[in-house]
Design a protein around this motif. Structure first.
Motif, short mmCIF file in Angstrom:
data_model
loop_
_atom_site.label_atom_id
_atom_site.label_comp_id
_atom_site.label_asym_id
_atom_site.label_seq_id
_atom_site.Cartn_x
_atom_site.Cartn_y
_atom_site.Cartn_z
N VAL A 3 57.07 2.84 7.70
CA VAL A 3 58.21 3.03 8.58
C VAL A 3 58.92 1.69 8.71
O VAL A 3 58.39 0.66 8.27
CB VAL A 3 57.79 3.59 9.96
CG1 VAL A 3 57.24 5.00 9.83
CG2 VAL A 3 56.78 2.66 10.63
N TYR A 4 60.10 1.71 9.31
CA TYR A 4 60.94 0.51 9.35
C TYR A 4 61.47 0.26 10.75
O TYR A 4 61.64 1.17 11.54
CB TYR A 4 62.14 0.69 8.40
CG TYR A 4 61.73 0.98 6.99
CD1 TYR A 4 61.49 -0.04 6.08
CD2 TYR A 4 61.55 2.30 6.57
CE1 TYR A 4 61.10 0.24 4.78
CE2 TYR A 4 61.16 2.59 5.27
CZ TYR A 4 60.94 1.56 4.39
OH TYR A 4 60.54 1.82 3.10
N ARG A 5 61.76 -1.01 10.99
CA ARG A 5 62.48 -1.39 12.19
C ARG A 5 63.27 -2.65 11.88
O ARG A 5 62.94 -3.39 10.95
CB ARG A 5 61.58 -1.56 13.41
CG ARG A 5 60.59 -2.66 13.37
CD ARG A 5 59.67 -2.70 14.61
NE ARG A 5 60.28 -3.40 15.72
CZ ARG A 5 60.72 -2.85 16.85
NH1 ARG A 5 60.61 -1.56 17.05
NH2 ARG A 5 61.26 -3.57 17.79
N SER A 38 61.67 3.76 12.43
CA SER A 38 62.46 4.81 11.79
C SER A 38 61.91 5.13 10.41
O SER A 38 61.25 4.29 9.79
CB SER A 38 63.92 4.37 11.66
OG SER A 38 64.49 4.16 12.93
N GLU A 39 62.26 6.32 9.93
CA GLU A 39 61.77 6.74 8.62
C GLU A 39 62.48 6.05 7.46
O GLU A 39 61.97 6.07 6.35
CB GLU A 39 61.90 8.26 8.46
CG GLU A 39 63.33 8.75 8.38
CD GLU A 39 63.42 10.27 8.19
OE1 GLU A 39 62.40 10.90 7.84
OE2 GLU A 39 64.50 10.81 8.38
N ASN A 121 67.27 13.30 10.59
CA ASN A 121 66.40 12.15 10.37
C ASN A 121 65.47 12.00 11.57
O ASN A 121 65.71 12.57 12.63
CB ASN A 121 67.24 10.88 10.22
CG ASN A 121 67.86 10.76 8.84
OD1 ASN A 121 67.60 9.82 8.13
ND2 ASN A 121 68.70 11.71 8.47
N PHE A 122 64.42 11.18 11.38
CA PHE A 122 63.39 11.06 12.41
C PHE A 122 63.03 9.61 12.70
O PHE A 122 63.04 8.76 11.83
CB PHE A 122 62.12 11.81 11.99
CG PHE A 122 62.34 13.28 11.89
CD1 PHE A 122 62.16 14.10 12.99
CD2 PHE A 122 62.78 13.85 10.70
CE1 PHE A 122 62.39 15.46 12.91
CE2 PHE A 122 63.01 15.22 10.61
CZ PHE A 122 62.82 16.02 11.72
N ASN A 123 62.71 9.39 13.97
CA ASN A 123 62.14 8.14 14.42
C ASN A 123 60.66 8.37 14.70
O ASN A 123 60.25 9.49 15.05
CB ASN A 123 62.84 7.63 15.68
CG ASN A 123 64.24 7.13 15.37
OD1 ASN A 123 64.43 6.33 14.47
ND2 ASN A 123 65.21 7.62 16.09
#
Length: 154
Positions: A3-5, A38-39, A121-123
């Motif tokens: 996942v990313y931030r 986030s994805e 989209n998904f968090n």
């Protein structure tokens, strides 16, 4: 799972959820620590852009790739599971109550929620209180440059 931030430089390795604890957010009230991820890189970018005043280009941000173990317990919420005001602006208390309860119960490591900014989209919200949180790792941080067109009115 990766996942990313996007985080400011001094906080790029901080997975504590302390920033969210101080400020509060859509999925947590002030005083509740939770790690927002986030994805995708694109979704992270939009999530930052919607919170920046027009004309201010964010500086000193790092893209943080985070690994969550494939064995992680995940609670997934669909739009149908959420109250009608879940993506209102400013955010509703109802979503904060959902996130706060998720953190307090500590039944799952991750809460997968629909993005209020990008449909479909998904968090992924990570619970720092969960017993398996120590398995969540920063894999890489890279200086991130935002495209000016996202922030400048032409």
């Amino acid at each position: 799972m990766i996942v990313y931030r996007l985080s400011r430089g001094p906080y790029r390795n901080d997975l504590s959820g302390r920033g969210a604890e101080i400020a509060g957010g859509r999925w947590n009230s002030k005083g509740t620590a939770i790690l927002y991820t986030s994805e995708s890189i694109a979704l992270c970018t939009v999530e930052i852009a919607v919170h920046m005043p027009l004309g201010i280009i964010p500086k000193d941000y790092y893209l943080v790739r985070i690994e969550i173990p494939d064995t992680a317990s995940i609670k997934e919420l669909s739009e149908a599971d959420l109250p009608p005001d879940w993506k209102s602006f400013p955010h509703a208390n109802s979503t904060q109550e959902i996130g706060d309860a998720f953190v307090q119960e500590a039944g799952q490591l991750v809460l997968k929620v629909p993005s209020a900014t990008v449909q479909g989209n998904f968090n992924f919200l990570v619970n720092p209180r969960h017993a398996d949180f120590h398995q969540v790792k920063v894999v890489e941080t890279i200086l991130f440059e935002f495209d000016k067109r996202l922030f400048v009115k032409e």
